[in-house]
Design an enzyme around this catalytic site. Structure first.
Site, PDB file in Angstrom:
ATOM      1  N   LEU A 167       0.825  -1.220   0.000  1.00  0.00           N
ATOM      2  CA  LEU A 167       0.000   0.000   0.000  1.00  0.00           C
ATOM      3  C   LEU A 167       0.860   1.272   0.000  1.00  0.00           C
ATOM      4  CD1 LEU A 167      -2.871   1.254   0.199  1.00  0.00           C
ATOM      5  CD2 LEU A 167      -2.554   1.244   2.679  1.00  0.00           C
ATOM      6  N   ASP A 168       1.472   1.546   1.174  1.00  0.00           N
ATOM      7  CA  ASP A 168       2.216   2.805   1.338  1.00  0.00           C
ATOM      8  C   ASP A 168       3.426   2.833   0.410  1.00  0.00           C
ATOM      9  OD1 ASP A 168       0.653   3.807   3.603  1.00  0.00           O
ATOM     10  OD2 ASP A 168       1.544   2.160   4.721  1.00  0.00           O
ATOM     11  N   LYS A 222      11.024   1.227   6.075  1.00  0.00           N
ATOM     12  CA  LYS A 222       9.902   1.067   5.142  1.00  0.00           C
ATOM     13  C   LYS A 222       9.404  -0.373   5.115  1.00  0.00           C
ATOM     14  CE  LYS A 222      10.417   4.647   1.645  1.00  0.00           C
ATOM     15  NZ  LYS A 222      10.897   4.898   0.282  1.00  0.00           N
TER      16      LYS A 222
HETATM   17  P1  B16 Z   1       0.902   1.402  10.582  1.00  0.00           P
HETATM   18  P2  B16 Z   1       3.175  -0.922   3.646  1.00  0.00           P
HETATM   19  C1  B16 Z   1       3.893  -0.060   6.058  1.00  0.00           C
HETATM   20  O1  B16 Z   1       2.938  -0.124   5.022  1.00  0.00           O
HETATM   21  C2  B16 Z   1       4.729   1.196   5.929  1.00  0.00           C
HETATM   22  O2  B16 Z   1       5.615   1.063   4.827  1.00  0.00           O
HETATM   23  C3  B16 Z   1       5.557   1.384   7.164  1.00  0.00           C
HETATM   24  O3  B16 Z   1       6.270   2.615   7.081  1.00  0.00           O
HETATM   25  C4  B16 Z   1       4.663   1.394   8.401  1.00  0.00           C
HETATM   26  O4  B16 Z   1       5.438   1.508   9.584  1.00  0.00           O
HETATM   27  C5  B16 Z   1       3.874   0.087   8.435  1.00  0.00           C
HETATM   28  O5  B16 Z   1       3.109  -0.034   7.248  1.00  0.00           O
HETATM   29  C6  B16 Z   1       2.945   0.024   9.624  1.00  0.00           C
HETATM   30  O6  B16 Z   1       1.950   0.986   9.443  1.00  0.00           O
HETATM   31  O7  B16 Z   1       1.644   2.128  11.632  1.00  0.00           O
HETATM   32  O8  B16 Z   1      -0.100   2.234   9.819  1.00  0.00           O
HETATM   33  O9  B16 Z   1       0.293   0.101  11.101  1.00  0.00           O
HETATM   34  O10 B16 Z   1       4.295  -0.231   2.947  1.00  0.00           O
HETATM   35  O11 B16 Z   1       3.480  -2.368   4.031  1.00  0.00           O
HETATM   36  O12 B16 Z   1       1.852  -0.791   2.928  1.00  0.00           O
HETATM   37 MG    MG Z   2       5.418   0.204   1.196  1.00  0.00          MG
END
Ligand code: B16
Ligand code: MG
Length: 217
Positions: free
Chosen positions: A10-11, A45
């Site tokens: 996602l991110d 990340k």
């Molecule tokens: P949250 P992804 C990850 O999303 C991010 O890359 C990472 O920076 C973040 O710490 C992690 O999700 C946890 O996110 O705090 O919102 O639970 O790149 O796997 O989509």
């Molecule tokens: Mg990501």
């Protein structure tokens, strides 16, 4: 090659939220009295909130109790969720909407494989939740990337094999997860940061599904 599914992080792949995670961690670092750089952020990340905090504290050589860590994670998430107030479909990264439409028209299955516990909220804010047949997020896995659990659960939910699926990732940890699970890989970012990906694009603007299949052949 018989590709039946695409599994998206996602991110940093679907949506431009990686910068908000970075800024939230910067806020935590500054409250603890140290600078959090882009290079440090690259290592965080794709990994879970608590694993990110532990890595950050290790980098800065700071010790915290489990209770203090819990509190810091809550504050970080508050900072992050505050910044989500600015998010709408304009935060969808280039080429994603077009690619999702192509996949749907060609009956390629689509799943999300994200470490984030905020994933559903973000997908709703950008209006793409209904595009994903299966959503595996930080609430549904026990092991953080680079463990392949998140992607294996996604493939299982879609009823496809890992080698029939392409994982799209912007993080090294996520690519390690995809490779150890036996998936095909597309990196979003730079070849320098993502040397493990089979093919890397800065973004997917103007990149067709056939371009991607040709690059993976
Ligand atoms: P949250 P992804 C990850 O999303 C991010 O890359 C990472 O920076 C973040 O710490 C992690 O999700 C946890 O996110 O705090 O919102 O639970 O790149 O796997 O989509
Ligand atoms: Mg990501």
């Amino acid at each position: 090659m018989n590709i039946k599914a695409c599994i998206f992080d996602l991110d940093g792949v679907i949506v431009d939220t990686a910068v908000y995670h970075f800024k939230a961690w910067q806020g935590i670092a500054s409250s603890l009295g140290f600078d959090f750089t882009h290079d440090m952020n690259e290592k965080l990340k794709g990994i879970s909130r608590i694993d990110s905090l532990n890595m950050m504290l290790n980098m800065a050589n700071i010790h915290k109790t489990d209770q203090e860590k819990d509190e810091l994670c809550k504050v970080k998430n508050t900072y992050y969720q505050d910044s989500l107030n600015n998010i709408n479909e304009s935060a969808i990264l280039p080429g994603i909407t077009q690619l999702l439409e192509t996949l749907e028209s060609r009956r390629i299955k689509i799943a999300l494989g994200s470490a984030s516990k905020n994933a559903i909220k973000v997908l709703e804010l950008i209006g793409l939740k209904e595009n994903f047949e299966i959503i595996v997020d930080g609430n549904g896995v026990t092991r953080s990337k680079p463990d392949p659990e998140v992607f294996l659960n996604g493939a299982e939910g879609l009823g496809v094999q890992p080698n029939e699926s392409i994982v799209f990732e912007d993080s090294l940890k996520g690519l390690e997860a995809a490779i150890s699970g036996g998936f095909r890989t597309v990196g979003i970012g730079t070849a320098e940061n993502l040397p493990l990906a089979e093919v890397v694009y800065g973004n997917l603007s103007g990149i067709t599904f056939d371009d991607i299949l040709a690059a993976l052949n």
